[in-house]
Design a protein around this motif. Structure first.
Motif, PDB file in Angstrom:
ATOM      1  N   GLY A 155       4.066   8.994 -10.496  1.00  0.00           N
ATOM      2  CA  GLY A 155       3.995   8.690 -11.931  1.00  0.00           C
ATOM      3  C   GLY A 155       4.461   7.311 -12.334  1.00  0.00           C
ATOM      4  O   GLY A 155       4.708   7.059 -13.509  1.00  0.00           O
ATOM      5  N   TYR A 156       4.608   6.386 -11.372  1.00  0.00           N
ATOM      6  CA  TYR A 156       4.949   5.002 -11.736  1.00  0.00           C
ATOM      7  C   TYR A 156       3.640   4.271 -12.068  1.00  0.00           C
ATOM      8  O   TYR A 156       2.561   4.849 -11.931  1.00  0.00           O
ATOM      9  CB  TYR A 156       5.664   4.306 -10.576  1.00  0.00           C
ATOM     10  CG  TYR A 156       7.015   4.913 -10.242  1.00  0.00           C
ATOM     11  CD1 TYR A 156       8.200   4.345 -10.681  1.00  0.00           C
ATOM     12  CD2 TYR A 156       7.107   6.083  -9.488  1.00  0.00           C
ATOM     13  CE1 TYR A 156       9.431   4.914 -10.381  1.00  0.00           C
ATOM     14  CE2 TYR A 156       8.329   6.664  -9.182  1.00  0.00           C
ATOM     15  CZ  TYR A 156       9.485   6.074  -9.632  1.00  0.00           C
ATOM     16  OH  TYR A 156      10.702   6.640  -9.330  1.00  0.00           O
ATOM     17  N   SER A 157       3.754   3.003 -12.481  1.00  0.00           N
ATOM     18  CA  SER A 157       2.547   2.286 -12.880  1.00  0.00           C
ATOM     19  C   SER A 157       2.330   1.031 -12.027  1.00  0.00           C
ATOM     20  O   SER A 157       2.942  -0.016 -12.291  1.00  0.00           O
ATOM     21  CB  SER A 157       2.647   1.896 -14.361  1.00  0.00           C
ATOM     22  OG  SER A 157       1.601   1.029 -14.693  1.00  0.00           O
ATOM     23  N   PRO A 158       1.457   1.105 -11.014  1.00  0.00           N
ATOM     24  CA  PRO A 158       1.169  -0.102 -10.221  1.00  0.00           C
ATOM     25  C   PRO A 158       0.628  -1.243 -11.087  1.00  0.00           C
ATOM     26  O   PRO A 158       0.896  -2.415 -10.807  1.00  0.00           O
ATOM     27  CB  PRO A 158       0.105   0.367  -9.217  1.00  0.00           C
ATOM     28  CG  PRO A 158       0.244   1.846  -9.139  1.00  0.00           C
ATOM     29  CD  PRO A 158       0.724   2.279 -10.493  1.00  0.00           C
ATOM     30  N   ALA A 159      -0.112  -0.900 -12.161  1.00  0.00           N
ATOM     31  CA  ALA A 159      -0.663  -1.948 -13.037  1.00  0.00           C
ATOM     32  C   ALA A 159       0.459  -2.745 -13.688  1.00  0.00           C
ATOM     33  O   ALA A 159       0.382  -3.978 -13.801  1.00  0.00           O
ATOM     34  CB  ALA A 159      -1.558  -1.328 -14.098  1.00  0.00           C
ATOM     35  N   ALA A 160       1.528  -2.039 -14.114  1.00  0.00           N
ATOM     36  CA  ALA A 160       2.658  -2.738 -14.739  1.00  0.00           C
ATOM     37  C   ALA A 160       3.320  -3.665 -13.730  1.00  0.00           C
ATOM     38  O   ALA A 160       3.747  -4.778 -14.072  1.00  0.00           O
ATOM     39  CB  ALA A 160       3.669  -1.725 -15.275  1.00  0.00           C
ATOM     40  N   THR A 161       3.397  -3.236 -12.473  1.00  0.00           N
ATOM     41  CA  THR A 161       4.009  -4.074 -11.432  1.00  0.00           C
ATOM     42  C   THR A 161       3.207  -5.360 -11.241  1.00  0.00           C
ATOM     43  O   THR A 161       3.769  -6.457 -11.207  1.00  0.00           O
ATOM     44  CB  THR A 161       4.081  -3.295 -10.090  1.00  0.00           C
ATOM     45  OG1 THR A 161       4.806  -2.091 -10.319  1.00  0.00           O
ATOM     46  CG2 THR A 161       4.760  -4.105  -9.004  1.00  0.00           C
ATOM     47  N   VAL A 162       1.887  -5.213 -11.133  1.00  0.00           N
ATOM     48  CA  VAL A 162       1.056  -6.409 -10.905  1.00  0.00           C
ATOM     49  C   VAL A 162       1.086  -7.332 -12.121  1.00  0.00           C
ATOM     50  O   VAL A 162       1.206  -8.552 -11.988  1.00  0.00           O
ATOM     51  CB  VAL A 162      -0.387  -5.994 -10.539  1.00  0.00           C
ATOM     52  CG1 VAL A 162      -1.321  -7.189 -10.542  1.00  0.00           C
ATOM     53  CG2 VAL A 162      -0.409  -5.357  -9.157  1.00  0.00           C
ATOM     54  N   LEU A 163       1.026  -6.733 -13.323  1.00  0.00           N
ATOM     55  CA  LEU A 163       1.088  -7.559 -14.539  1.00  0.00           C
ATOM     56  C   LEU A 163       2.394  -8.348 -14.582  1.00  0.00           C
ATOM     57  O   LEU A 163       2.401  -9.550 -14.864  1.00  0.00           O
ATOM     58  CB  LEU A 163       1.013  -6.662 -15.777  1.00  0.00           C
ATOM     59  CG  LEU A 163      -0.364  -6.394 -16.349  1.00  0.00           C
ATOM     60  CD1 LEU A 163      -0.271  -5.448 -17.518  1.00  0.00           C
ATOM     61  CD2 LEU A 163      -1.013  -7.694 -16.800  1.00  0.00           C
ATOM     62  N   GLY A 218       0.828  -1.208   0.000  1.00  0.00           N
ATOM     63  CA  GLY A 218       0.000   0.000   0.000  1.00  0.00           C
ATOM     64  C   GLY A 218       0.853   1.245   0.000  1.00  0.00           C
ATOM     65  O   GLY A 218       0.602   2.192  -0.765  1.00  0.00           O
ATOM     66  N   LEU A 219       1.892   1.231   0.822  1.00  0.00           N
ATOM     67  CA  LEU A 219       2.782   2.403   0.893  1.00  0.00           C
ATOM     68  C   LEU A 219       3.513   2.595  -0.440  1.00  0.00           C
ATOM     69  O   LEU A 219       3.604   3.706  -0.967  1.00  0.00           O
ATOM     70  CB  LEU A 219       3.782   2.213   2.037  1.00  0.00           C
ATOM     71  CG  LEU A 219       4.672   3.410   2.339  1.00  0.00           C
ATOM     72  CD1 LEU A 219       3.840   4.589   2.830  1.00  0.00           C
ATOM     73  CD2 LEU A 219       5.726   3.066   3.377  1.00  0.00           C
ATOM     74  N   VAL A 220       4.022   1.472  -0.971  1.00  0.00           N
ATOM     75  CA  VAL A 220       4.721   1.538  -2.267  1.00  0.00           C
ATOM     76  C   VAL A 220       3.744   2.002  -3.355  1.00  0.00           C
ATOM     77  O   VAL A 220       4.072   2.844  -4.192  1.00  0.00           O
ATOM     78  CB  VAL A 220       5.345   0.166  -2.616  1.00  0.00           C
ATOM     79  CG1 VAL A 220       5.928   0.168  -4.014  1.00  0.00           C
ATOM     80  CG2 VAL A 220       6.418  -0.202  -1.606  1.00  0.00           C
ATOM     81  N   GLY A 221       2.525   1.457  -3.320  1.00  0.00           N
ATOM     82  CA  GLY A 221       1.508   1.835  -4.313  1.00  0.00           C
ATOM     83  C   GLY A 221       1.189   3.310  -4.261  1.00  0.00           C
ATOM     84  O   GLY A 221       1.031   3.966  -5.294  1.00  0.00           O
ATOM     85  N   PHE A 222       1.121   3.865  -3.058  1.00  0.00           N
ATOM     86  CA  PHE A 222       0.861   5.295  -2.895  1.00  0.00           C
ATOM     87  C   PHE A 222       1.978   6.104  -3.550  1.00  0.00           C
ATOM     88  O   PHE A 222       1.714   7.035  -4.325  1.00  0.00           O
ATOM     89  CB  PHE A 222       0.749   5.639  -1.402  1.00  0.00           C
ATOM     90  CG  PHE A 222       0.931   7.093  -1.118  1.00  0.00           C
ATOM     91  CD1 PHE A 222      -0.005   8.027  -1.557  1.00  0.00           C
ATOM     92  CD2 PHE A 222       2.047   7.556  -0.431  1.00  0.00           C
ATOM     93  CE1 PHE A 222       0.168   9.386  -1.321  1.00  0.00           C
ATOM     94  CE2 PHE A 222       2.226   8.907  -0.188  1.00  0.00           C
ATOM     95  CZ  PHE A 222       1.292   9.826  -0.639  1.00  0.00           C
ATOM     96  N   ALA A 223       3.228   5.728  -3.232  1.00  0.00           N
ATOM     97  CA  ALA A 223       4.355   6.467  -3.817  1.00  0.00           C
ATOM     98  C   ALA A 223       4.355   6.313  -5.341  1.00  0.00           C
ATOM     99  O   ALA A 223       4.580   7.290  -6.076  1.00  0.00           O
ATOM    100  CB  ALA A 223       5.658   5.955  -3.226  1.00  0.00           C
TER     101      ALA A 223
END
Lengths: 507, 175
Positions: free
Chosen positions: A437-445, A427-432
């Motif tokens: 401007g990073y992409s949480p979707a790319a991380t999960v994919l 959650g903390l990483v996702g917030f940052a």
């Protein structure tokens, strides 16, 4: 061919339209609308959190409900875009550009109805195309080897990152973070433990549902708090479909008649391409509509076509993203990556053989999407006063609902406190990531596809005896390799050309 | 903060790569890639990309320092960057103040909530979190805060524990 499709669809309808199937479809569609309505709780988090609630259901019914949440959120997300200039989720950002100015002009009612019609149109066209394409693609994909699968994953993730404009490095890093997390656990080829630090909890790897709920649920929520959503008073709005001004004019329908088709086609193509997803689909839909318009200056000032295009596109894209998921087992977006996780949890292995081995499931799901879109358009128009009422709830009271659902939902899956802490950290990483401007979707994919990417890469290496020649010897691989090189080379070349042009221009 | 996050990612990337190099086998005796090969490729790319990213963020920060112009707060940087790349202006949702302190408070409350799960049990931990959160951010409505703090955890506990039979941590009182 048509007779076969009709017979498959009737098989699917017998499941989706059964009392149990229909009930959970309505529940899923309703929850999807609500999930879309509240900023900070998108479809990916909604699906992830509600997975434990489907444990008592049959797999097909469970996935029908979760898919309902997925495409239902595309309908709900636009309501806040139009009424309060706050997108319910990223896929509806493009809808705020003309949606909110329309509301400011006193045309909120027509905007809401047109977005519902556009969503229905895009969603239904998308499902029709799934019906036609998914079996053929699955057939075609049956001949794919490891090199093709590796290249599809690489092309999808690279496309996702290069489409992030100035933030492409951040997108690339986001994907690499997902791959890195995916390497934690036992290596399937050698049995060696990697990055487990001796913890037995990490031997099986980092469970991705906790990461997904953290990145998309807690991360998005903290970002909404950062934006001050919780400090805003409740928005008291009253909308009734009995009002004369609620309905769109004939001119609205007439001017948008081709926009529905264009938006749907663009959105579907964007959705099918792995990694693009509904956000990009809606932005491309808007961009194309504005470019081909004879009066582009009207866009951004409350132009109905500027709302219809992204709405048709994001719904068609959400349907399109199901094609690679069902036929290749490769999700096209963050939300479908979570759906893939749900499939695996239910023992369903998406890929070319799914449609052959489990036709009731695939066709039940596809048929439910036809019904789901019908339910959603009815809800979006006739239940709009109810959904607008949800906006009476101050966001400060919505925050604890999301936190409790995320934490209890993450714990309930495996009764693991370590996974709950992984959720908090994610959650903390996702917030940052969301804020910078990073992409949480790319991380999960990348996290979901990391194991498959590594396995297929190593298989390609072994089969080609270390030469990697499979990447250019097989025709599909060759096309994908060329595409991959183009995705890398074209932006670099364009950037160099722009720089050279800038250097030669006087002043 | 942006550059600090980028610096943190670079540090983690270096740690990931070095730890992998130190603990994993890169190639097998027969010369095939082993368990450490893929992590090394990812680690190397990650270190390189994070270093370039940090350099860009530091340059941006220095520019802001030099010119004194604070960048506008972006509501959805990822989606807006995609829109920018396609020539679409989606910045009308931007602006407004930032509430970093509130994020920190909520995050600490979430940490406290998770820490209390195994101590107090799910129901009581939910109740404590709700009370702490609502009496921090919604002080004007104490009665409704208490009712809400009792009702929502009770509903979720009933839903997960009784209806769905999910396993939730039990506290000293047995729930």
């Amino acid at each position: 061919m048509l007779a076969e499709i009709a017979s498959n669809l009737s098989l699917g309808l017998s499941i989706a339209a059964s009392p149990e199937g229909f009930l959970f479809l309505v529940i899923g569609a309703f929850l999807g609308m609500v999930v879309g309505l509240f900023p900070g709780f998108g479809p990916a988090a909604g699906i992830a959190v509600l997975i434990p609630m489907t444990f008592g259901l049959q797999p097909t019914i469970a996935i029908i409900m979760l898919a309902g949440i997925y495409y239902g959120s595309m309908y709900g997300g636009t309501i806040t875009s139009i009424l309060i200039n706050t997108p319910g989720e990223s896929a509806t950002v493009a809808s705020t550009i003309d949606g909110y100015p329309l509301a400011k002009k006193g045309r909120a009612g027509p905007a809401l109805v047109m977005q519902a019609i556009a969503s229905f149109f895009g969603g239904t066209i998308g499902v029709i195309l799934i019906t036609a394409l998914a079996p053929s693609l699955a057939n075609f994909a049956a001949s794919f080897g490891p090199s093709e699968y590796f290249l599809i994953i690489a092309v999808g993730l690279l496309m996702l990152t290069t489409m992030m404009g100035d933030n492409k490095f951040k997108g690339f890093i986001s994907a690499l973070i997902g791959f890195a997390i995916g390497t934690i656990g036992v290596d399937v080829m050698s049995g060696q433990q990697r990055y487990t630090f001796g913890s037995p909890e990490l031997i099986g790897g980092v469970y991705f549902v906790a990461v997904a709920i953290g990145l998309f649920g807690i991360g998005e929520l903290l970002h909404c708090i950062f934006n001050g959503q919780h400090r805003q008073p409740a928005t008291r709005l009253r909308i009734s479909f009995r009002d004369k001004e609620f309905w769109p004019s004939r001119q609205d329908y007439y001017e948008s008649r081709f926009t529905f088709w264009r938006g749907s086609a663009i959105g579907f193509v964007a959705g099918v391409l792995p990694g693009s997803g509904a956000t990009l689909g809606s932005i491309i839909g808007y961009s194309v509509e504005k470019k081909i318009a004879k009066d582009p200056e009207k866009f951004g000032m409350g132009e109905m076509r500027g709302l219809v295009a992204p709405e048709a596109a994001n719904n068609a894209a959400s349907a399109g993203a199901m094609v690679p998921l069902l036929s290749l087992g490769i999700p096209g977006s963050g939300a479908t990556a979570v759906l893939l996780g749900a499939f695996l949890m239910w023992g369903l292995q998406p890929g070319p053989l799914l449609i052959v081995n489990d036709p009731e499931f695939v066709w039940g799901l596809i048929a439910s999407m036809y019904l789901g879109n019908m339910i959603l358009i009815a809800m979006s128009i006739f239940a709009i006063p109810l959904f607008v009422k949800f906006l009476d709830i101050p966001y400060v009271n919505v925050v604890p609902v999301i936190v409790l659902l995320c934490v209890i939902g993450a714990f309930a899956i495996n009764a693991s406190i370590i996974e709950t802490w992984i959720l908090v950290l994610s959650g903390l990483v996702g917030f940052a990531m969301k804020s910078y401007g990073y992409s949480p979707a790319a991380t999960v994919l990348a996290l979901v596809l990391g194991g498959m990417a590594e396995e297929t890469f190593l298989q390609t290496y072994i089969i080609s005896q270390g030469t990697m020649s499979l990447f250019w010897e097989r025709p599909v691989s060759l096309v994908l390799s060329i595409l991959l090189l183009m995705i890398i080379a074209v932006p670099v070349t364009l950037s160099l050309m722009n720089r050279a042009k800038g250097a030669t221009e006087p002043g | 903060m942006k550059q600090w996050f980028a610096a943190g990612l670079l540090a983690l990337a270096v740690g990931y790569t070095l730890y992998g190099l130190g603990t994993l086998t890169l190639v097998t005796a027969s010369g095939r890639p082993a368990a450490g090969f893929f992590p090394l490729v990812i680690g190397a790319l990650l270190v390189l990309a994070c270093a370039i990213n940090l350099w860009g963020d530091i340059r941006e920060w220095r520019h802001a320092q030099r010119t004194g112009i604070t960048p506008v707060h972006l509501a959805d940087p990822e989606a807006e960057a995609k829109a920018d790349a396609l020539g679409v202006d989606a910045h009308a949702i931007d602006g407004g103040p930032e509430f970093g302190r509130d994020v920190l408070v909520v995050f600490l409350y979430i940490c406290g909530f998770v820490a209390l799960l195994n101590v107090l049990g799910a129901l009581l931990a939910m109740l404590v979190f709700m009370l702490a959160y609502l009496f921090t951010f919604n002080r004007a409505h104490p009665v409704s805060n208490v009712i809400y703090s009792l009702a929502l955890p009770a509903f979720l506990y009933g839903l997960f524990k009784i209806l769905l039979n999910a396993s939730l941590p039990l506290g000293p009182l047995g729930f």
